[in-house]
Design a protein around this motif. Structure first.
Motif: not given
Length: 372
Positions: A292, A300, A307, A315, A317, A331
């Protein structure tokens, strides 16, 4: 391949596509209209799975075959493009956890003599697109040119694609400092996985991810041109007279994309994969944190994981992929409680970005969207 065609094809004709909803369960308010909007914005068809509040919604819109009224198969299979990179990155990180390699190993250690400046380019740089290596995709003709279509059945090797890229100067002289998306890096990572495990990277993905998670609709096809089982047809533009027309490109040799984007999957399987990944079932917490961590402050994107901050500030990911005739976005929230995967077949007559963003935001943010 990250929306490569969208930049290369200019819309010259508005193409009408009739939205034909086909859902697995009764469509709750909010999601079906949003998915219909994705089709209206520039798709032949779209399918999605949204998970949240302990419920699952699957839906589709548009048509599976251009010129027909055949509904999109809700559980259909499709090419996932660059979402493949998250699978590849997960295997690399698993090997790091097993101490069979280190993320900061130079490429030269595993692929001696293959990459100029390989002593200064690390596996981490390949994973987060800061290697500076030129993207081999930019060396290949793309639709709507006939030259691209002439390569449809060609088998590519990672080695020759890497060599095509190395014929061009690097995008950055100092690895690790500048983000520049490069499929070349993931071809090299596929070769590293093979060097470490003694088997093709696809076999490592099958053994470590696909089989343990029961992803029955997911595969690494290699050079097989077919999509087995129910699936929508995908199309790409071809030069025709003064403009272009769409031609069926469902069957093609996926070695063109290789470890950067060749995989096939379903909305269910992608949601299952990202739930397992973010839930810590595939990687320990410390390596998930590395995944991450962005390579630069300008993008990003971490180690094969992207993300986005949704409209409600949550948020999510995951990753998105462009497999020429298929586009996909997948996501999940960090706790895995809300997930959205949407795949479509583009018609290249409009931009779907805004409609897809609205759909993802609705799936992640809209509590009422999953209530009947």
């Amino acid at each position: 391949m990250k929306r490569v065609l969208r930049m290369l094809v200019t819309a010259t004709t508005a193409m009408a596509v009739i939205a034909v909803p086909s859902v697995a369960i009764a469509a709750p308010p909010g999601l079906q209209p949003e998915l219909d909007d994705v089709v209206a914005a520039g798709s032949i068809g779209a399918l999605a799975e949204v998970r949240g509040d302990g419920r699952v919604w699957r839906g589709s819109s548009g048509v599976a075959v251009l010129g027909t009224t055949r509904a999109m198969p809700v559980g259909g299979r499709f090419r996932i493009g660059s979402v493949t990179k998250t699978f590849v990155a997960t295997v690399v990180l698993q090997l790091a956890d097993e101490r069979r390699l280190r993320l900061d190993d130079p490429v030269e250690k595993w692929l001696p003599g293959v990459v100029p400046n390989g002593r200064n380019i690390t596996l981490r740089h390949l994973l987060n697109h800061t290697s500076g290596l030129y993207d081999y995709v930019n060396t290949i003709p793309f639709p709507p040119s006939q030259a691209f279509h002439d390569l449809r059945w060609r088998t590519w090797t990672a080695a020759e694609q890497v060599q095509r890229a190395l014929a061009y100067p690097p995008t950055s002289e100092t690895p690790g400092t500048t983000y520049a998306y490069s499929n070349t890096g993931y071809l090299l990572l596929g070769q590293v996985i093979e060097k470490v495990t003694g088997k093709p990277y696809g076999k490592a993905i099958e053994r470590r991810i696909i089989k343990p998670l029961g992803l029955h609709g997911t595969e690494v096809p290699g050079t097989s041109p077919w999509i087995r089982g129910p699936h929508p047809h995908g199309y790409v533009p071809l030069e025709s007279g003064d403009g272009w027309r769409l031609v069926d490109f469902t069957e093609m040799n996926p070695s063109l994309m290789g470890a950067g984007g060749e995989m096939i999957s379903t909305t269910r399987d992608l949601n299952t994969f990202f739930a397992a990944l973010l839930g810590g079932d595939l990687l320990p917490r410390r390596l998930l944190a590395e995944m991450k961590t962005p390579g630069t402050a300008t993008k990003n994107y971490g180690l094969g994981l992207a993300w986005r901050d949704t409209a409600c500030g949550v948020r999510a990911y995951g990753n998105d992929g462009d497999a020429l005739a298929y586009n996909v976005w997948s996501f999940s929230t960090v706790d895995g409680r809300r997930q959205v995967t949407v795949a479509l077949t583009p018609n290249f007559a409009g931009s779907v970005d805004g409609a897809v963003k609205a759909f993802v935001d609705k799936g992640i943010c809209g509590r009422s969207a999953l209530r009947s």
